[in-house]
Design a protein around this motif. Structure first.
Motif, PDB file in Angstrom:
ATOM      1  N   CYS A 105       0.827  -1.208   0.000  1.00  0.00           N
ATOM      2  CA  CYS A 105       0.000   0.000   0.000  1.00  0.00           C
ATOM      3  C   CYS A 105       0.861   1.257   0.000  1.00  0.00           C
ATOM      4  O   CYS A 105       0.588   2.222  -0.731  1.00  0.00           O
ATOM      5  CB  CYS A 105      -0.934  -0.002   1.204  1.00  0.00           C
ATOM      6  N   ARG A 106       1.894   1.259   0.820  1.00  0.00           N
ATOM      7  CA  ARG A 106       2.777   2.427   0.868  1.00  0.00           C
ATOM      8  C   ARG A 106       3.451   2.662  -0.477  1.00  0.00           C
ATOM      9  O   ARG A 106       3.675   3.806  -0.877  1.00  0.00           O
ATOM     10  CB  ARG A 106       3.821   2.254   1.969  1.00  0.00           C
ATOM     11  N   ALA A 107       3.735   1.576  -1.199  1.00  0.00           N
ATOM     12  CA  ALA A 107       4.468   1.697  -2.460  1.00  0.00           C
ATOM     13  C   ALA A 107       3.577   1.987  -3.662  1.00  0.00           C
ATOM     14  O   ALA A 107       3.977   2.728  -4.566  1.00  0.00           O
ATOM     15  CB  ALA A 107       5.272   0.420  -2.709  1.00  0.00           C
ATOM     16  N   THR A 108       2.349   1.411  -3.692  1.00  0.00           N
ATOM     17  CA  THR A 108       1.603   1.446  -4.955  1.00  0.00           C
ATOM     18  C   THR A 108       0.155   1.900  -4.855  1.00  0.00           C
ATOM     19  O   THR A 108      -0.460   2.178  -5.895  1.00  0.00           O
ATOM     20  CB  THR A 108       1.607   0.051  -5.627  1.00  0.00           C
ATOM     21  N   LEU A 109      -0.452   1.953  -3.657  1.00  0.00           N
ATOM     22  CA  LEU A 109      -1.870   2.321  -3.577  1.00  0.00           C
ATOM     23  C   LEU A 109      -2.047   3.810  -3.853  1.00  0.00           C
ATOM     24  O   LEU A 109      -1.375   4.642  -3.231  1.00  0.00           O
ATOM     25  CB  LEU A 109      -2.428   1.981  -2.199  1.00  0.00           C
ATOM     26  N   ARG A 110      -2.934   4.148  -4.762  1.00  0.00           N
ATOM     27  CA  ARG A 110      -3.183   5.552  -5.087  1.00  0.00           C
ATOM     28  C   ARG A 110      -4.593   5.670  -5.655  1.00  0.00           C
ATOM     29  O   ARG A 110      -5.128   4.713  -6.238  1.00  0.00           O
ATOM     30  CB  ARG A 110      -2.164   6.087  -6.108  1.00  0.00           C
ATOM     31  N   PRO A 111      -5.226   6.830  -5.523  1.00  0.00           N
ATOM     32  CA  PRO A 111      -6.570   7.003  -6.094  1.00  0.00           C
ATOM     33  C   PRO A 111      -6.520   7.062  -7.612  1.00  0.00           C
ATOM     34  O   PRO A 111      -5.585   7.626  -8.194  1.00  0.00           O
ATOM     35  CB  PRO A 111      -7.036   8.333  -5.492  1.00  0.00           C
ATOM     36  N   VAL A 112      -7.509   6.471  -8.258  1.00  0.00           N
ATOM     37  CA  VAL A 112      -7.589   6.459  -9.721  1.00  0.00           C
ATOM     38  C   VAL A 112      -9.054   6.597 -10.136  1.00  0.00           C
ATOM     39  O   VAL A 112      -9.963   6.473  -9.318  1.00  0.00           O
ATOM     40  CB  VAL A 112      -7.021   5.150 -10.319  1.00  0.00           C
ATOM     41  N   THR A 113      -9.278   6.802 -11.418  1.00  0.00           N
ATOM     42  CA  THR A 113     -10.608   6.734 -12.012  1.00  0.00           C
ATOM     43  C   THR A 113     -10.793   5.336 -12.579  1.00  0.00           C
ATOM     44  O   THR A 113      -9.937   4.862 -13.338  1.00  0.00           O
ATOM     45  CB  THR A 113     -10.749   7.778 -13.129  1.00  0.00           C
ATOM     46  N   PRO A 114     -11.891   4.617 -12.231  1.00  0.00           N
ATOM     47  CA  PRO A 114     -12.080   3.264 -12.756  1.00  0.00           C
ATOM     48  C   PRO A 114     -12.113   3.245 -14.281  1.00  0.00           C
ATOM     49  O   PRO A 114     -12.582   4.190 -14.931  1.00  0.00           O
ATOM     50  CB  PRO A 114     -13.426   2.836 -12.169  1.00  0.00           C
ATOM     51  N   LEU A 115     -11.627   2.134 -14.864  1.00  0.00           N
ATOM     52  CA  LEU A 115     -11.668   1.951 -16.308  1.00  0.00           C
ATOM     53  C   LEU A 115     -13.068   1.521 -16.745  1.00  0.00           C
ATOM     54  O   LEU A 115     -13.759   0.814 -16.017  1.00  0.00           O
ATOM     55  CB  LEU A 115     -10.664   0.875 -16.728  1.00  0.00           C
ATOM     56  N   PRO A 116     -13.510   1.896 -17.942  1.00  0.00           N
ATOM     57  CA  PRO A 116     -14.818   1.440 -18.419  1.00  0.00           C
ATOM     58  C   PRO A 116     -14.828  -0.046 -18.772  1.00  0.00           C
ATOM     59  O   PRO A 116     -15.861  -0.712 -18.657  1.00  0.00           O
ATOM     60  CB  PRO A 116     -15.070   2.316 -19.649  1.00  0.00           C
ATOM     61  N   VAL A 117     -13.689  -0.571 -19.217  1.00  0.00           N
ATOM     62  CA  VAL A 117     -13.537  -2.007 -19.512  1.00  0.00           C
ATOM     63  C   VAL A 117     -12.129  -2.415 -19.102  1.00  0.00           C
ATOM     64  O   VAL A 117     -11.222  -1.571 -19.024  1.00  0.00           O
ATOM     65  CB  VAL A 117     -13.760  -2.328 -21.008  1.00  0.00           C
ATOM     66  N   ALA A 118     -11.959  -3.715 -18.870  1.00  0.00           N
ATOM     67  CA  ALA A 118     -10.633  -4.208 -18.503  1.00  0.00           C
ATOM     68  C   ALA A 118      -9.701  -4.160 -19.710  1.00  0.00           C
ATOM     69  O   ALA A 118     -10.090  -4.511 -20.831  1.00  0.00           O
ATOM     70  CB  ALA A 118     -10.732  -5.630 -17.976  1.00  0.00           C
ATOM     71  N   GLU A 119      -8.480  -3.725 -19.474  1.00  0.00           N
ATOM     72  CA  GLU A 119      -7.493  -3.681 -20.547  1.00  0.00           C
ATOM     73  C   GLU A 119      -7.097  -5.102 -20.966  1.00  0.00           C
ATOM     74  O   GLU A 119      -7.114  -6.020 -20.147  1.00  0.00           O
ATOM     75  CB  GLU A 119      -6.263  -2.876 -20.125  1.00  0.00           C
ATOM     76  N   PRO A 120      -6.758  -5.329 -22.238  1.00  0.00           N
ATOM     77  CA  PRO A 120      -6.456  -6.690 -22.709  1.00  0.00           C
ATOM     78  C   PRO A 120      -5.199  -7.285 -22.074  1.00  0.00           C
ATOM     79  O   PRO A 120      -5.091  -8.501 -21.938  1.00  0.00           O
ATOM     80  CB  PRO A 120      -6.287  -6.522 -24.223  1.00  0.00           C
ATOM     81  N   ASP A 121      -4.262  -6.449 -21.679  1.00  0.00           N
ATOM     82  CA  ASP A 121      -3.026  -6.938 -21.061  1.00  0.00           C
ATOM     83  C   ASP A 121      -3.022  -6.655 -19.560  1.00  0.00           C
ATOM     84  O   ASP A 121      -1.994  -6.335 -18.971  1.00  0.00           O
ATOM     85  CB  ASP A 121      -1.808  -6.298 -21.724  1.00  0.00           C
ATOM     86  N   ARG A 122      -4.180  -6.811 -18.937  1.00  0.00           N
ATOM     87  CA  ARG A 122      -4.340  -6.453 -17.531  1.00  0.00           C
ATOM     88  C   ARG A 122      -3.311  -7.172 -16.658  1.00  0.00           C
ATOM     89  O   ARG A 122      -3.181  -8.402 -16.726  1.00  0.00           O
ATOM     90  CB  ARG A 122      -5.751  -6.814 -17.075  1.00  0.00           C
ATOM     91  N   PRO A 123      -2.577  -6.439 -15.817  1.00  0.00           N
ATOM     92  CA  PRO A 123      -1.576  -7.095 -14.963  1.00  0.00           C
ATOM     93  C   PRO A 123      -2.228  -7.892 -13.845  1.00  0.00           C
ATOM     94  O   PRO A 123      -3.365  -7.636 -13.450  1.00  0.00           O
ATOM     95  CB  PRO A 123      -0.776  -5.912 -14.403  1.00  0.00           C
ATOM     96  N   SER A 124      -1.489  -8.882 -13.347  1.00  0.00           N
ATOM     97  CA  SER A 124      -1.949  -9.665 -12.209  1.00  0.00           C
ATOM     98  C   SER A 124      -1.466  -9.022 -10.916  1.00  0.00           C
ATOM     99  O   SER A 124      -0.457  -8.320 -10.893  1.00  0.00           O
ATOM    100  CB  SER A 124      -1.404 -11.096 -12.289  1.00  0.00           C
ATOM    101  N   LEU A 125      -2.224  -9.274  -9.828  1.00  0.00           N
ATOM    102  CA  LEU A 125      -1.754  -8.830  -8.522  1.00  0.00           C
ATOM    103  C   LEU A 125      -0.486  -9.583  -8.138  1.00  0.00           C
ATOM    104  O   LEU A 125      -0.214 -10.678  -8.643  1.00  0.00           O
ATOM    105  CB  LEU A 125      -2.829  -9.058  -7.468  1.00  0.00           C
ATOM    106  N   THR A 126       0.253  -9.003  -7.219  1.00  0.00           N
ATOM    107  CA  THR A 126       1.516  -9.621  -6.808  1.00  0.00           C
ATOM    108  C   THR A 126       1.319 -10.742  -5.808  1.00  0.00           C
ATOM    109  O   THR A 126       2.274 -11.399  -5.414  1.00  0.00           O
ATOM    110  CB  THR A 126       2.457  -8.563  -6.201  1.00  0.00           C
ATOM    111  N   THR A 127       0.079 -10.975  -5.370  1.00  0.00           N
ATOM    112  CA  THR A 127      -0.222 -12.093  -4.477  1.00  0.00           C
ATOM    113  C   THR A 127      -1.148 -13.067  -5.181  1.00  0.00           C
ATOM    114  O   THR A 127      -1.913 -12.700  -6.068  1.00  0.00           O
ATOM    115  CB  THR A 127      -0.904 -11.610  -3.185  1.00  0.00           C
ATOM    116  N   ASP A 128      -1.074 -14.341  -4.789  1.00  0.00           N
ATOM    117  CA  ASP A 128      -2.003 -15.342  -5.319  1.00  0.00           C
ATOM    118  C   ASP A 128      -2.331 -16.334  -4.208  1.00  0.00           C
ATOM    119  O   ASP A 128      -1.932 -16.155  -3.056  1.00  0.00           O
ATOM    120  CB  ASP A 128      -1.442 -16.030  -6.570  1.00  0.00           C
TER     121      ASP A 128
END
Length: 208
Positions: free
Chosen positions: A166-189
């Motif tokens: 959270c300290r490194a990467t959490l930030r406010p954004v505007t939601p996307l209307p659709v998911a991007e085709p190359d959507r990245p995965s979270l760093t946890t699984d």
């Protein structure tokens, strides 16, 4: 984060902690190194001192408060699930408070003990170290196993890593209307942490 002074007393947050911007801190609140405070949590130090020791986490919609002239403490590596209420109590090092549990004034949850989800720990009740307490009112059911303690320790480490994420990467954004085709995965699984019942089943199936 909304933070408020009262009677000249200002909350204290260690620079290595993460407090979500929607959490509220009032007065004599101390958030220690590496702590995580989740969305909409409320830490009210307007009557007495509220302490989170190093590595502890207080998750979404939790309430942490106490009566006048008293202190409420979540000790090192304490782990508090979503929606729990801590009031005027002491939660020991490495202890786990389940989701929507309530721990009342003067209660002591011992080191590495578990309080089950939706349990009610009445005022003054003591949960001995490394035991499981459940129910409303809560009663001590049994000692915890080594596997259960290991599962909890891993879950707390996962939240400590979440503090860093959270300290490194959490930030406010505007939601996307659709998911991007190359959507990245979270760093946890799912290899990082699983529910306790799944962990128990996996351990039972593991070779001796």
């Amino acid at each position: 984060m909304p933070a408020y002074e009262i009677d000249g007393v200002v909350p204290v947050v260690d620079p290595t902690a993460y407090v979500h911007p929607t959490a509220v801190l009032i007065g004599d609140v101390h958030v220690g190194p590496g702590c995580y405070v989740g969305p909409f949590a409320s830490l009210r130090g307007d009557f007495g001192r509220i302490v989170m020791a190093a590595g502890a986490n207080l998750q979404d919609h939790c309430m942490f408060h106490t009566f006048p002239g008293t202190e409420a403490v979540l000790e090192r590596d304490g782990h508090v699930g979503h929606g729990a209420v801590l009031h005027g109590c002491r939660v020991g090092a490495g202890a786990l408070i389940g989701m929507n549990a309530v721990v009342m004034d003067g209660a002591v949850v011992g080191e590495a003990a578990f309080v089950g989800a939706h349990s009610f720990v009445r005022a003054g009740f003591v949960v001995p170290p490394r035991t499981l307490a459940t129910g409303s009112p809560a009663a001590v059911r049994r000692e915890l196993t080594a596997d259960e303690l290991a599962w909890k320790a891993n879950g707390t480490r996962t939240y400590q890593r979440l503090t860093e994420r959270c300290r490194a990467t959490l930030r406010p954004v505007t939601p996307l209307p659709v998911a991007e085709p190359d959507r990245p995965s979270l760093t946890t699984d799912a290899r990082v942490a699983v529910p306790l019942d799944e962990y128990r089943r996996a351990r039972r199936g593991a070779p001796e």
